[in-house]
Design an enzyme around this catalytic site. Sequence first.
Site, mmCIF file in Angstrom:
data_model
loop_
_atom_site.group_PDB
_atom_site.id
_atom_site.type_symbol
_atom_site.label_atom_id
_atom_site.label_comp_id
_atom_site.label_asym_id
_atom_site.label_seq_id
_atom_site.Cartn_x
_atom_site.Cartn_y
_atom_site.Cartn_z
ATOM 1 N N GLY A 30 0.818 -1.202 0.000
ATOM 2 C CA GLY A 30 0.000 0.000 0.000
ATOM 3 C C GLY A 30 0.854 1.256 0.000
ATOM 4 O O GLY A 30 1.074 1.839 -1.040
ATOM 5 N N SER B 30 4.169 -5.461 -4.041
ATOM 6 C CA SER B 30 3.943 -4.031 -4.020
ATOM 7 C C SER B 30 4.828 -3.349 -2.973
ATOM 8 O O SER B 30 6.030 -3.573 -2.941
ATOM 9 C CB SER B 30 2.458 -3.775 -3.782
ATOM 10 O OG SER B 30 2.149 -2.449 -4.033
ATOM 11 N N TYR B 31 4.243 -2.521 -2.069
ATOM 12 C CA TYR B 31 5.076 -1.866 -1.065
ATOM 13 C C TYR B 31 5.634 -2.861 -0.045
ATOM 14 O O TYR B 31 6.545 -2.529 0.720
ATOM 15 C CB TYR B 31 4.323 -0.745 -0.343
ATOM 16 C CG TYR B 31 5.284 0.198 0.375
ATOM 17 C CD1 TYR B 31 5.991 1.163 -0.330
ATOM 18 C CD2 TYR B 31 5.510 0.078 1.746
ATOM 19 C CE1 TYR B 31 6.897 1.996 0.303
ATOM 20 C CE2 TYR B 31 6.412 0.910 2.393
ATOM 21 C CZ TYR B 31 7.108 1.863 1.663
ATOM 22 O OH TYR B 31 8.018 2.680 2.299
ATOM 23 N N ASP C 256 1.872 -4.629 -15.493
ATOM 24 C CA ASP C 256 1.688 -3.695 -14.388
ATOM 25 C C ASP C 256 2.367 -2.368 -14.700
ATOM 26 O O ASP C 256 3.567 -2.326 -14.980
ATOM 27 C CB ASP C 256 2.292 -4.295 -13.111
ATOM 28 C CG ASP C 256 2.233 -3.342 -11.925
ATOM 29 O OD1 ASP C 256 1.330 -2.474 -11.902
ATOM 30 O OD2 ASP C 256 3.077 -3.470 -11.020
ATOM 31 N N HIS D 16 -0.348 -6.268 -11.600
ATOM 32 C CA HIS D 16 0.260 -6.040 -10.300
ATOM 33 C C HIS D 16 -0.011 -7.192 -9.334
ATOM 34 O O HIS D 16 0.826 -7.516 -8.488
ATOM 35 C CB HIS D 16 -0.297 -4.738 -9.726
ATOM 36 C CG HIS D 16 0.470 -4.183 -8.586
ATOM 37 N ND1 HIS D 16 1.730 -3.644 -8.706
ATOM 38 C CD2 HIS D 16 0.149 -4.069 -7.262
ATOM 39 C CE1 HIS D 16 2.155 -3.216 -7.529
ATOM 40 N NE2 HIS D 16 1.212 -3.466 -6.640
#
Length: 474
Positions: free
Chosen positions: A94, A190-191, A394, A446
């Site tokens: 996130g 992701s993060y 992505d 993603h």
Amino acid sequence: MPSSRGSDSSLFRCCFFFFFFFFFLATLQENNPKAADESDRVLNLPGQPSYPVLTQYSGYITVNRDHGRALFYWFFEAQTQPHEKPLLLWLNGGPGCSSVGYGAAAELGPLRIKRSGLGLEYNKYAWNKEANLLFLESPVGVGFSYTNTSSDLNQLNDEFIAEDAYNFLVNWLERYPEFQVHDFYIAGESYAGHYVPQLAELVYERNKDKKNFPTIINLKGFIVGNPETDDFYDSKGLVDYAWSHTVISDQVYREVNRVCNFKLLNWTKECSEIMSQVFQQYREIDIYNIYAPSCVIQKPFQPPEVEMNGLRKMRILAGYDPCYATYAEEYFNRDDVQRSLHANVAGTSIPRSWKVCNNSILATYNFTVFSVRPIYTKLIKAGFGIWVYSGDTDGRVPVIGTRYWVEDLGLPLISPWRNWYHEHQVGGRFVKYEGLTVATVRGAGHLVPLNKPSEALLLVNSFLAARDLPRRKR
């Protein structure tokens, strides 16, 4: 007519038998590590299919007693031979997105939210076919995780989150001691490209300090997908990908390269303004999967602007799917679902509804780590198994940026760039360096396990087995 002595004798034998039986059960329960966990066992979720039977647990682990801070987890034993399979922790990013809402219920868990939002369906490509699967909602403020000290929410940064995740693992393994001897791996996307290597590094360092940290976590490696890793290369890759895939014009691309210095932690005003034009091009297509149909049930994507030290920098949630969020939020906000998951119980002080992603965390998060590349260098030298994979459609954390920072690590090449295969088709490409394998997943965005679930299962199977992806059609 039987004698009274015979009746007394039979009664004595019967009482002795039951006394011994219940004493045996009590002793068995006392020595059974699972006994302490039964209060967290999930017996049956609303809308859960009856087959296959899944062994699952969920609840809270306190990570800071003084602050009243606790993280929520959802755990699935491996579908076969759980006593032999490794333990795999999954983290979403996130920052502010839920590993329960995404990883567990949309991507790689055995139970997925139905697109109708009316229940659950079995995921035949679940990763608990290969491992005991642990999902963690992190940091506090995400999903059902909470703190009774509101100031904690203003302290969130990478170091804070790694410390909480480490404390979670130590305390979780105390509750489930049978898994302390299992090989342990960390995964995320992701993060979590920050969270995962940072947690791995912390585990590695504390395993060496047995005096102060007696719990040994049997870490063997980690795997990350479309991971935010290095601000310079990730930002450069985002722009280069948008231009090379015809999302932005030549004029915008040239202007970005003229005014933006992505080596700065905070962008200049001129850079923020031109980057806003880049993100505007994603209002009508999905930045997380540029060839997928757009969501038509909610508003178009609008990237927020976050004020940082007086300068504007565009930061957008990595992994947000507004169509899916509607169904997930309907399901996890149901009282019967929360009761079944032992979530949002008395004393948790959650002054909000459950959200797939908590946007307020993104707005207040302290982005202080520019790059985690040095951690790769350190842990590769330490001998851990590390894989990085990228869905190649992505636009948010594109494969181009990942290739940039991997190349900059300067690792010796073992096996050159080549195709790997799945069901007689090219599944993607992969390259092996000394201590690091990099793979792409063809046609995935993603969220690789959501877009290409069968390929993702093969990917994690190969990672856990320390085996190359298939080089021939199969």
